[in-house]
Design a protein around this motif. Structure first.
Motif, mmCIF file in Angstrom:
data_model
loop_
_atom_site.group_PDB
_atom_site.id
_atom_site.type_symbol
_atom_site.label_atom_id
_atom_site.label_comp_id
_atom_site.label_asym_id
_atom_site.label_seq_id
_atom_site.Cartn_x
_atom_site.Cartn_y
_atom_site.Cartn_z
ATOM 1 N N HIS A 195 25.873 98.518 -33.996
ATOM 2 C CA HIS A 195 26.590 99.304 -35.007
ATOM 3 C C HIS A 195 27.541 100.327 -34.367
ATOM 4 O O HIS A 195 27.949 101.290 -35.000
ATOM 5 C CB HIS A 195 25.589 99.996 -35.942
ATOM 6 N N GLY A 196 27.866 100.087 -33.085
ATOM 7 C CA GLY A 196 28.859 100.921 -32.417
ATOM 8 C C GLY A 196 28.380 102.293 -32.005
ATOM 9 O O GLY A 196 29.177 103.179 -31.732
ATOM 10 N N LYS A 197 27.065 102.495 -31.954
ATOM 11 C CA LYS A 197 26.522 103.797 -31.552
ATOM 12 C C LYS A 197 25.896 103.675 -30.171
ATOM 13 O O LYS A 197 24.706 103.861 -29.979
ATOM 14 C CB LYS A 197 25.500 104.275 -32.575
ATOM 15 N N SER A 198 26.748 103.356 -29.219
ATOM 16 C CA SER A 198 26.318 103.106 -27.856
ATOM 17 C C SER A 198 26.272 104.389 -27.051
ATOM 18 O O SER A 198 26.896 105.370 -27.405
ATOM 19 C CB SER A 198 27.297 102.113 -27.209
ATOM 20 N N LEU A 213 14.525 97.547 -29.522
ATOM 21 C CA LEU A 213 15.195 96.960 -30.686
ATOM 22 C C LEU A 213 15.972 98.015 -31.469
ATOM 23 O O LEU A 213 17.068 97.742 -31.965
ATOM 24 C CB LEU A 213 14.184 96.248 -31.586
ATOM 25 N N ASP A 214 15.418 99.219 -31.571
ATOM 26 C CA ASP A 214 16.138 100.304 -32.244
ATOM 27 C C ASP A 214 17.455 100.588 -31.529
ATOM 28 O O ASP A 214 18.494 100.766 -32.169
ATOM 29 C CB ASP A 214 15.301 101.587 -32.286
ATOM 30 N N TYR A 215 17.396 100.608 -30.199
ATOM 31 C CA TYR A 215 18.624 100.862 -29.457
ATOM 32 C C TYR A 215 19.598 99.690 -29.609
ATOM 33 O O TYR A 215 20.799 99.906 -29.750
ATOM 34 C CB TYR A 215 18.355 101.162 -27.977
ATOM 35 N N MET A 216 19.101 98.467 -29.603
ATOM 36 C CA MET A 216 19.973 97.302 -29.825
ATOM 37 C C MET A 216 20.707 97.440 -31.153
ATOM 38 O O MET A 216 21.890 97.149 -31.251
ATOM 39 C CB MET A 216 19.164 95.999 -29.847
ATOM 40 N N GLY A 217 19.982 97.870 -32.173
ATOM 41 C CA GLY A 217 20.593 98.072 -33.487
ATOM 42 C C GLY A 217 21.713 99.100 -33.425
ATOM 43 O O GLY A 217 22.777 98.913 -34.017
ATOM 44 N N SER A 246 28.535 97.924 -23.842
ATOM 45 C CA SER A 246 27.633 99.048 -23.991
ATOM 46 C C SER A 246 28.127 100.224 -23.159
ATOM 47 O O SER A 246 28.734 100.048 -22.115
ATOM 48 C CB SER A 246 26.237 98.630 -23.527
ATOM 49 N N GLN A 247 27.824 101.400 -23.602
ATOM 50 C CA GLN A 247 28.117 102.597 -22.823
ATOM 51 C C GLN A 247 26.936 102.952 -21.923
ATOM 52 O O GLN A 247 26.906 104.007 -21.317
ATOM 53 C CB GLN A 247 28.469 103.764 -23.746
ATOM 54 N N LEU A 248 25.959 102.060 -21.886
ATOM 55 C CA LEU A 248 24.861 102.149 -20.918
ATOM 56 C C LEU A 248 24.880 100.848 -20.135
ATOM 57 O O LEU A 248 24.484 99.797 -20.641
ATOM 58 C CB LEU A 248 23.509 102.321 -21.613
ATOM 59 N N HIS A 249 25.333 100.938 -18.904
ATOM 60 C CA HIS A 249 25.536 99.717 -18.121
ATOM 61 C C HIS A 249 24.226 98.977 -17.865
ATOM 62 O O HIS A 249 24.181 97.758 -17.887
ATOM 63 C CB HIS A 249 26.246 100.065 -16.816
#
Length: 187
Positions: free
Chosen positions: A151-154, A143-147, A37-40
């Motif tokens: 899908h590579g939108k970190s 859950l939206d953020y997990m999705g 993730s780009q959010l640690h």
């Protein structure tokens, strides 16, 4: 905790190779940005959330309160020191930036192991709040953020999109996470 990282890799490989002939299968490297993730706080908080589990016969019960992480953050909050500011937590993309940021804001780099552990504790509380807080009110956003992650939108921009935020002020969320933390400490 490590299994969460391994299964992320497996899920990405599965999605990337779906419908391909086995000879064309491409393995995902652990260094693939999609595995990190780009959010640690999200990456580690999510893994810590599932690390709080207990065996129950042949299965595992998941998502317990992680008492060790609670105690870690509790001590730091009580002493009012070495805590990563919440707005900073929301933006830290990886452990390297986490350590650099600790130095920049005056946290003691000689205690980097303890600071890392504290970061994990804070990340766990944030993830726990997003899943359980206010009777699951924010679970859909989580859950939206997990999705997006899968899908590579970190990253921070994607996190802000989930919340329809244009600014960088997370005081409203910090207040709710802190209240959730206080309630967990009473249990």
């Amino acid at each position: 905790h490590q299994l969460m990282h391994v299964y992320t890799k497996i899920l990405i490989e599965r999605d990337k190779n779906e419908g391909k002939d086995e000879k064309d299968f491409k393995e995902t490297e652990f260094m693939d940005s999609k595995c990190h993730s780009q959010l640690h706080w999200f990456q580690e908080g999510f893994a810590e959330l599932f690390a709080a589990s207990k065996p129950n016969g042949d299965t595992w019960d998941l998502l317990y309160i992680h008492r060790n992480r609670l105690e870690e953050w509790k001590g730091s909050r009580k002493a009012k020191k070495d805590e990563y500011p919440f707005n900073e937590m929301m933006r830290i993309p990886n452990s390297g930036v986490m350590r650099r940021r600790a130095r920049e804001i005056g946290l003691n780099p000689m205690e980097s192991g303890r600071l890392s552990s504290l970061f994990y504790a804070q990340a766990w509380v944030i993830a726990h709040f997003l899943w359980f807080g206010e009777d699951g009110k924010y679970r859909e956003k989580f859950l939206d953020y997990m999705g997006k992650e899968l899908h590579g939108k970190s990253g921070y921009k994607s996190w802000k999109e989930v919340w329809d935020k244009e600014d960088d002020d997370w005081a409203f969320l910090e207040e709710k996470v802190n209240k959730h933390f206080d309630e967990l400490c009473k249990q």
